[in-house]
Design an enzyme around this catalytic site. Sequence first.
Site, PDB file in Angstrom:
ATOM      1  N   HIS A   1      -5.387  -6.428  -4.477  1.00 51.91           N
ATOM      2  CA  HIS A   1      -4.981  -5.137  -3.880  1.00 51.91           C
ATOM      3  C   HIS A   1      -6.183  -4.433  -3.232  1.00 51.91           C
ATOM      4  O   HIS A   1      -6.606  -3.357  -3.695  1.00 51.91           O
ATOM      5  CB  HIS A   1      -4.327  -4.238  -4.935  1.00 51.91           C
ATOM      6  CG  HIS A   1      -3.507  -3.127  -4.345  1.00 51.91           C
ATOM      7  ND1 HIS A   1      -2.410  -2.583  -4.961  1.00 51.91           N
ATOM      8  CD2 HIS A   1      -3.634  -2.442  -3.179  1.00 51.91           C
ATOM      9  CE1 HIS A   1      -1.899  -1.606  -4.218  1.00 51.91           C
ATOM     10  NE2 HIS A   1      -2.637  -1.505  -3.124  1.00 51.91           N
TER      11      HIS A   1
ATOM     12  N   GLU B   1       0.510  -5.057 -11.422  1.00 49.60           N
ATOM     13  CA  GLU B   1      -0.954  -5.081 -11.238  1.00 49.60           C
ATOM     14  C   GLU B   1      -1.618  -4.398 -12.431  1.00 49.60           C
ATOM     15  O   GLU B   1      -1.067  -3.431 -12.945  1.00 49.60           O
ATOM     16  CB  GLU B   1      -1.313  -4.358  -9.931  1.00 49.60           C
ATOM     17  CG  GLU B   1      -0.751  -5.061  -8.724  1.00 49.60           C
ATOM     18  CD  GLU B   1      -0.982  -4.298  -7.421  1.00 49.60           C
ATOM     19  OE1 GLU B   1      -1.693  -3.267  -7.446  1.00 49.60           O
ATOM     20  OE2 GLU B   1      -0.438  -4.706  -6.402  1.00 49.60           O
TER      21      GLU B   1
ATOM     22  N   ARG C   1       4.162  -3.715  -1.091  1.00 49.29           N
ATOM     23  CA  ARG C   1       4.212  -3.523  -2.539  1.00 49.29           C
ATOM     24  C   ARG C   1       4.776  -4.777  -3.188  1.00 49.29           C
ATOM     25  O   ARG C   1       5.690  -5.422  -2.647  1.00 49.29           O
ATOM     26  CB  ARG C   1       5.086  -2.332  -2.916  1.00 49.29           C
ATOM     27  CG  ARG C   1       4.401  -0.980  -2.799  1.00 49.29           C
ATOM     28  CD  ARG C   1       3.309  -0.770  -3.855  1.00 49.29           C
ATOM     29  NE  ARG C   1       2.725   0.551  -3.806  1.00 49.29           N
ATOM     30  CZ  ARG C   1       1.615   0.898  -3.129  1.00 49.29           C
ATOM     31  NH1 ARG C   1       0.957  -0.009  -2.437  1.00 49.29           N
ATOM     32  NH2 ARG C   1       1.161   2.129  -3.165  1.00 49.29           N
TER      33      ARG C   1
HETATM   34  P1  NAP Z   1       5.436   4.144   6.679  1.00 42.56           P
HETATM   35  O1  NAP Z   1       4.777   4.666   7.900  1.00 42.56           O
HETATM   36  O2  NAP Z   1       6.370   5.017   5.937  1.00 42.56           O
HETATM   37  O3  NAP Z   1       6.144   2.774   7.063  1.00 42.56           O
HETATM   38  C1  NAP Z   1       7.066   2.160   6.246  1.00 42.56           C
HETATM   39  C2  NAP Z   1       8.123   1.528   7.126  1.00 42.56           C
HETATM   40  O4  NAP Z   1       9.024   0.812   6.283  1.00 42.56           O
HETATM   41  C3  NAP Z   1       8.925   2.544   7.906  1.00 42.56           C
HETATM   42  O5  NAP Z   1       8.864   2.242   9.267  1.00 42.56           O
HETATM   43  C4  NAP Z   1      10.357   2.440   7.363  1.00 42.56           C
HETATM   44  O6  NAP Z   1      11.292   2.526   8.451  1.00 42.56           O
HETATM   45  C5  NAP Z   1      10.365   1.048   6.706  1.00 42.56           C
HETATM   46  N1  NAP Z   1      11.192   1.031   5.507  1.00 42.56           N
HETATM   47  C6  NAP Z   1      11.160   1.882   4.467  1.00 42.56           C
HETATM   48  N2  NAP Z   1      12.055   1.535   3.539  1.00 42.56           N
HETATM   49  C7  NAP Z   1      12.676   0.436   4.014  1.00 42.56           C
HETATM   50  C8  NAP Z   1      13.710  -0.401   3.512  1.00 42.56           C
HETATM   51  N3  NAP Z   1      14.300  -0.157   2.346  1.00 42.56           N
HETATM   52  N4  NAP Z   1      14.096  -1.464   4.253  1.00 42.56           N
HETATM   53  C9  NAP Z   1      13.519  -1.705   5.452  1.00 42.56           C
HETATM   54  N5  NAP Z   1      12.537  -0.950   5.981  1.00 42.56           N
HETATM   55  C10 NAP Z   1      12.122   0.105   5.269  1.00 42.56           C
HETATM   56  O7  NAP Z   1       4.361   3.707   5.602  1.00 42.56           O
HETATM   57  P2  NAP Z   1       2.887   3.113   5.853  1.00 42.56           P
HETATM   58  O8  NAP Z   1       1.910   4.208   5.850  1.00 42.56           O
HETATM   59  O9  NAP Z   1       2.920   2.164   6.993  1.00 42.56           O
HETATM   60  O10 NAP Z   1       2.711   2.294   4.462  1.00 42.56           O
HETATM   61  C11 NAP Z   1       3.631   1.284   4.127  1.00 42.56           C
HETATM   62  C12 NAP Z   1       3.404   0.814   2.695  1.00 42.56           C
HETATM   63  O11 NAP Z   1       2.237   0.010   2.630  1.00 42.56           O
HETATM   64  C13 NAP Z   1       3.125   1.921   1.667  1.00 42.56           C
HETATM   65  O12 NAP Z   1       4.323   2.526   1.223  1.00 42.56           O
HETATM   66  C14 NAP Z   1       2.421   1.170   0.566  1.00 42.56           C
HETATM   67  O13 NAP Z   1       3.345   0.715  -0.388  1.00 42.56           O
HETATM   68  C15 NAP Z   1       1.783  -0.028   1.285  1.00 42.56           C
HETATM   69  N6  NAP Z   1       0.313   0.048   1.287  1.00 42.56           N
HETATM   70  C16 NAP Z   1      -0.396  -0.973   0.753  1.00 42.56           C
HETATM   71  C17 NAP Z   1      -1.781  -0.917   0.781  1.00 42.56           C
HETATM   72  C18 NAP Z   1      -2.616  -2.020   0.205  1.00 42.56           C
HETATM   73  O14 NAP Z   1      -3.741  -1.756  -0.148  1.00 42.56           O
HETATM   74  N7  NAP Z   1      -2.129  -3.235   0.128  1.00 42.56           N
HETATM   75  C19 NAP Z   1      -2.437   0.181   1.315  1.00 42.56           C
HETATM   76  C20 NAP Z   1      -1.675   1.194   1.859  1.00 42.56           C
HETATM   77  C21 NAP Z   1      -0.282   1.130   1.837  1.00 42.56           C
HETATM   78  P3  NAP Z   1      12.773   3.084   8.167  1.00 42.56           P
HETATM   79  O15 NAP Z   1      12.601   4.424   7.508  1.00 42.56           O
HETATM   80  O16 NAP Z   1      13.438   3.131   9.505  1.00 42.56           O
HETATM   81  O17 NAP Z   1      13.407   2.089   7.261  1.00 42.56           O
HETATM   82  C1  8YV Z   2      -4.166   2.242  -2.995  1.00 46.45           C
HETATM   83  C2  8YV Z   2      -2.288   1.781  -1.591  1.00 46.45           C
HETATM   84  O1  8YV Z   2      -4.211   3.630  -2.902  1.00 46.45           O
HETATM   85  O2  8YV Z   2      -2.304   3.781  -0.364  1.00 46.45           O
HETATM   86  C3  8YV Z   2      -1.618   2.944  -0.967  1.00 46.45           C
HETATM   87  O3  8YV Z   2      -0.393   3.016  -1.068  1.00 46.45           O
HETATM   88  O4  8YV Z   2      -1.679   0.886  -2.067  1.00 46.45           O
HETATM   89  C4  8YV Z   2      -3.744   1.701  -1.656  1.00 46.45           C
HETATM   90  O5  8YV Z   2      -4.395   2.347  -0.632  1.00 46.45           O
HETATM   91  C5  8YV Z   2      -5.437   1.677  -3.369  1.00 46.45           C
HETATM   92  O6  8YV Z   2      -5.192   0.358  -3.645  1.00 46.45           O
HETATM   93  C6  8YV Z   2      -6.085   2.335  -4.537  1.00 46.45           C
HETATM   94  O7  8YV Z   2      -6.255   1.436  -5.568  1.00 46.45           O
END
Ligand code: NAP
Ligand code: 8YV
Length: 315
Positions: free
Chosen positions: A279, A261, A232
């Site tokens: 994104h 964004e 993020r």
């Molecule tokens: P997840 O399985 O919850 O993984 C997040 C990891 O971050 C966890 O292992 C957690 O471990 C760690 N974490 C959380 N808060 C933290 C903090 N304050 N400091 C250090 N570590 C921390 O989530 P995910 O499914 O992998 O997704 C991760 C993130 O990717 C989403 O929340 C979203 O914002 C982003 N994302 C982006 C896209 C894109 O299109 N660019 C798409 C999908 C998701 P601990 O709880 O042990 O800290």
């Molecule tokens: C968005 C994402 O949903 O799942 C998330 O947290 O950041 C992405 O998968 C996607 O960019 C929709 O615009």
Amino acid sequence: MTTKPNVLVVNDFHPETLEKLDFFYQTHHLWRLDDAEKPELLAALEGHCEIAASASWMCDPRIYDLDSLKLIAAFGVGVDGIDFAATGRKQIKVTNTPDVLNDGVADLALTLILSTMRNLVNADHFSRSGAWTAGPFPFGSSMAGKTLGIAGLGRIGEAIVQRALPFKVNIAYHNRRPKKLPHSYYPTLEALAEASDILLCMLPGGEETDNVINAAVLEKLGPEGVFVNVGRGNAVDDSALVHALEAGKIRAAGLDVYKNEPSIPEAYTALNNVILLPHVGSATVETRREMGNLVMQNIARYLCDNTLMTEVDEG
Ligand code: NAP
Ligand code: 8YV
């Protein structure tokens, strides 16, 4: 005559899923109304609508005033757009779309890492411009032997590790708590950055991660270091990153996400050592369809037997 359950569609998150919602439910599209008309719709739905469908990264705070609301089925895994103080207070359940996007986002993260390491966007411009006739393109960096440090090694992070290991990199990570994984754990972001050649941020949004990638972390990453953000945008102190890129305190960056964004800080666009993506982590036809299917399944299960597939536990 059967009456379809009401579903409040908060925003325009995925056209194909919105079509399915329109087919199966009596939908009410809040986002299509002028601001002045919205309270009227919400008042008309009071007592008749328990379900809202929304993007996970943004919502409309007015929906929390709907007292009959019991479920927000969010599209996306990162739920930083949801006000959990309000949902907790009003006992509204929230679902998101985890796991189905791991592969798509991990593919993109690795693509962005490789493109940044090998300077591929500039290489394309170089080829098109005819600059090659004047001499070869500058060398990039190899992956083998480097350390990929992942800030936020969760579901998506683990899918990235699976893809990264065949490139012969070492894996390091920082979470709030270590996991039972055979990778080096660092208790702070600064220590992770110091150990990394490539620092990848997969952190979720929210106050706790605001500006955690700051000048001190980038300083530790060092002049040969590469920073990539697919988590993020709030996690990055943009002035610090722009300064680090301008001053050669790090070598290059690749960004998929930003604070406000769809606007991108202008200072980035003037730099040629940063790749800027709009994104697109989960932006494949297949991944977005799977995310939409999960939204539909959560709503169906809620209506069928009051269970949920992927409830978010913010406790
Ligand atoms: P997840 O399985 O919850 O993984 C997040 C990891 O971050 C966890 O292992 C957690 O471990 C760690 N974490 C959380 N808060 C933290 C903090 N304050 N400091 C250090 N570590 C921390 O989530 P995910 O499914 O992998 O997704 C991760 C993130 O990717 C989403 O929340 C979203 O914002 C982003 N994302 C982006 C896209 C894109 O299109 N660019 C798409 C999908 C998701 P601990 O709880 O042990 O800290
Ligand atoms: C968005 C994402 O949903 O799942 C998330 O947290 O950041 C992405 O998968 C996607 O960019 C929709 O615009």
